[in-house]
Design a protein around this motif. Structure first.
Motif, PDB file in Angstrom:
ATOM      1  N   THR A  54      39.928  25.250  50.346  1.00 55.56           N
ATOM      2  CA  THR A  54      39.221  26.513  50.136  1.00 55.56           C
ATOM      3  C   THR A  54      40.206  27.678  50.040  1.00 55.56           C
ATOM      4  O   THR A  54      40.090  28.537  49.152  1.00 55.56           O
ATOM      5  N   ASP A 175      34.183  25.301  44.736  1.00 56.44           N
ATOM      6  CA  ASP A 175      34.554  24.830  46.070  1.00 56.44           C
ATOM      7  C   ASP A 175      33.455  23.919  46.602  1.00 56.44           C
ATOM      8  O   ASP A 175      32.367  24.379  46.948  1.00 56.44           O
ATOM      9  N   GLU A 176      33.743  22.621  46.641  1.00 55.02           N
ATOM     10  CA  GLU A 176      32.790  21.605  47.098  1.00 55.02           C
ATOM     11  C   GLU A 176      31.399  21.809  46.489  1.00 55.02           C
ATOM     12  O   GLU A 176      30.406  21.940  47.207  1.00 55.02           O
TER      13      GLU A 176
HETATM   14 MG   LIG Z   1      36.635  24.213  52.474  1.00 52.16          MG
END
Ligand SMILES: [Mg+2]
Ligand SMILES: Nc1ncnc2c1ncn2[C@@H]1O[C@H](COP(=O)(O)OP(=O)(O)O)[C@@H](O)[C@H]1O
Lengths: 240, 304
Positions: A54, A175-176
């Motif tokens: 992140t 992000d994910e």
């Molecule tokens: Mg993360």
């Protein structure tokens, strides 16, 4: 390999380092990372929780000031820009897909996608054309006027992808994006991103720790303790 | 002097023209027992409650009024009690009694003269100019404003105005905190939303303007609503009166105030309040808007 892949790096980091001074002990979230991403790449950023995925994405995205080192996007040192310049830079150059909370709950799917183009001051005509094309691409033409809470998690993330590329950015950071999705929705989202990568040459960088998502990437960068542990290109891409 | 079979005592005797008097002083509303005087009454009297007790009178009792006429000769006349009033000013209850002006004038043999002329103004702002005019044209030494007759009341009204300013400041402060609180909550509730907007490219100027516009919309809705509510409340009590009898009867009576209040508010006052409220709300919304642009988008979107 994709024929459109050019050698010019759209993203380049130089000795990128981020140290958080959390509770007393400084944490080196990203440690001296040198990285190049070329136009049209389809890259997965993997690594255990806390490895710095992140943090790296946020720094590349101009959201988080590095402790030291630089991020160049199209050879522009983005942290040389002032506060409002960097926000405008993000608006016009970077698309974002977050793990949660991508869409404004009070706006319809269409309005959410239109919003970034409004910020870019695109004309109504142009906005409508892009919205029509994008909803076709993400397969949600019937959901144009539906609010996010009436959409499934997978549909919401597809609208988020549409929103991210509506501004015609240089690349999309995710992000994910599949972390909250069931495996079918995750596969659908990956299909969508792969298609946009192939047809539109859109550059994607996404973090994940889902092995099935990792298998869909062409380039896999593994982070461990804020350092690049491995960086591989895989030719055979598995499909599920 | 007023006398009954038992006792007598000094008092002021006021001769009134009922239909005109009631327009002005509303003493007909104060009747506790019996009825108010009528224009057609002859040798009837209305007296205060405390006088009734002192002279051991009741309705339909006969009383004798004794006084000096214009030629300093003592004369007297018999009157029948038709009404008993209870004054909002307990001090005057046994010091005043009312008869018909015509009866009194006949006893005094002064024809159709009057001693006192009361003028009720629509607007208190005209008070001084009118009294000045009257003094100049007619009654040099005989014109008195209510402020001159009752300086303590005038002082009280003035200090009341100062209290109102203090109340207003307190209310505006409450308003200020109300808006800051509401908008701050609304900003903090949407930290992720605002962080996301800033991440995807909404700059600080726009975020600031967004919060300001939201506040203005709330105020824009609230002001007409509040004004309407105030208008309806004031209109209602202006017609039906705000009865404070149960709250402060004795205090008010001692001070000589009526316990029923008929409030009014001029439209300039409404405009002034709307203006002040708009300014205060605008200023109060600056802080939440400032808080919103100070948000760090990374921290905002990292929060789960
Ligand atoms: Mg993360
Ligand atoms: N705001 C912060 N303050 C202090 N430490 C942080 C902060 N954000 C992240 N970290 C730390 O930095 C490291 C990397 O975090 P992160 O980039 O979120 O990893 P990942 O996304 O791979 O799970 C972790 O050790 C995390 O605890």
């Amino acid at each position: 390999m994709n024929s459109k892949t050019i050698t010019r790096p759209v993203i380049r980091t130089k000795s990128l380092t981020k140290i958080y001074n959390g509770k007393g002990i400084p944490v080196k979230a990203i440690d001296n990372v040198d990285l190049e991403i070329k136009k049209g790449e389809f890259t997965a950023l993997v690594g255990p929780s806390g490895s710095g995925k992140t943090t790296l994405l946020n720094m590349i995205g101009g959201l988080d000031q590095p402790t030291s080192g630089q991020v160049f996007i199209d050879e522009q040192d983005i942290y040389k820009l002032n506060n409002n310049e960097i926000i405008d830079f993000r608006l016009n150059n970077i698309g974002f897909v977050f793990q949660h909370f991508n869409l404004l709950p009070v706006l319809t799917a269409k309005e959410n996608v239109e919003f970034v183009m409004l910020l870019q001051k695109k004309s109504k005509n142009e906005r409508n054309k892009i919205v029509e094309w994008l909803f076709e691409e993400v397969g949600l033409t019937e959901k144009l006027n539906v609010r996010p809470n009436k959409l499934s998690g997978g549909q919401q993330q597809r609208v988020a992808v549409a929103r991210a590329i509506a501004s015609r950015p240089q690349f999309v950071l995710a992000d994910e994006p599949t972390a909250n999705l069931d495996s079918q929705s995750a596969a659908d989202l990956l299909d969508l991103m792969t298609k946009l990568n192939k047809e539109e040459n859109m550059t994607f960088i996404f973090s994940t720790h889902d092995q099935r998502v990792i298998d869909r990437a062409r380039r896999i960068i593994t982070l461990v303790d804020g350092k690049i542990y491995s960086d591989i290109l895989q030719n055979t891409i598995k499909a599920y | 002097m007023i006398g009954s079979a038992n006792k007598s005592q000094g008092t002021r005797i006021l001769g009134i023209v009922p239909s005109e008097e009631y327009e002005l002083t509303k003493i007909n509303d104060l009747i506790a027992d019996g009825r108010p005087l009528k224009d057609t009454d002859k040798n009837k009297i209305v007296i205060g409650q405390s006088l009734v007790k002192k002279l051991k009178l009741k309705l339909r009792s006969k009383v004798v009024l004794t006084f000096a006429d214009a030629n300093h000769e003592i004369i007297s006349g018999a009157f029948k009690v038709v009404g008993i009033f209870q004054s909002y000013n307990s001090n005057i209850e046994d010091k005043i009694c009312y008869v018909i002006k015509k009866d009194l004038n006949e006893l005094l043999s002064i024809g159709n003269n009057s001693h006192q002329l009361a003028i009720l103004l629509y607007n208190n702002d005209d008070l001084n100019s009118l009294s000045q005019q009257l003094k100049q044209t007619y009654y040099e030494n005989q014109t008195e404003t209510w402020e001159e007759i009752s300086p303590e009341l005038s002082m009280m009204v003035n200090s009341m105005d100062q209290y109102m300013v203090i109340f207003l400041i307190i209310i505006l402060l409450a308003l200020c905190f109300g808006i800051i609180n509401t908008m701050l909550m609304s900003v903090l509730e949407r930290i992720k939303e605002i962080g996301m907007l800033m991440s995807i490219g909404m700059n600080k100027t726009k975020v600031f303007i967004l919060i300001m516009i939201e506040t203005i919309l709330i105020i824009g809705l609230a002001i007409p609503f509040g004004v309407l509510l105030a208008f309806l409340t004031i209109s209602y009590f202006n017609t039906y009166g705000l009865d404070l009898t149960n709250m402060a009867n004795e205090t008010f009576r001692e001070m000589g105030f009526q316990t029923i209040i008929y409030p009014t508010l001029s439209y300039t006052y409404y405009l002034r309040i709307i203006f002040i409220v708009a300014i205060v709300s605008f200023l109060a919304s600056l802080y939440p808007a400032y808080t919103a642009i100070r948000l760090n988008p990374v921290e905002a979107i990292r929060k789960n």
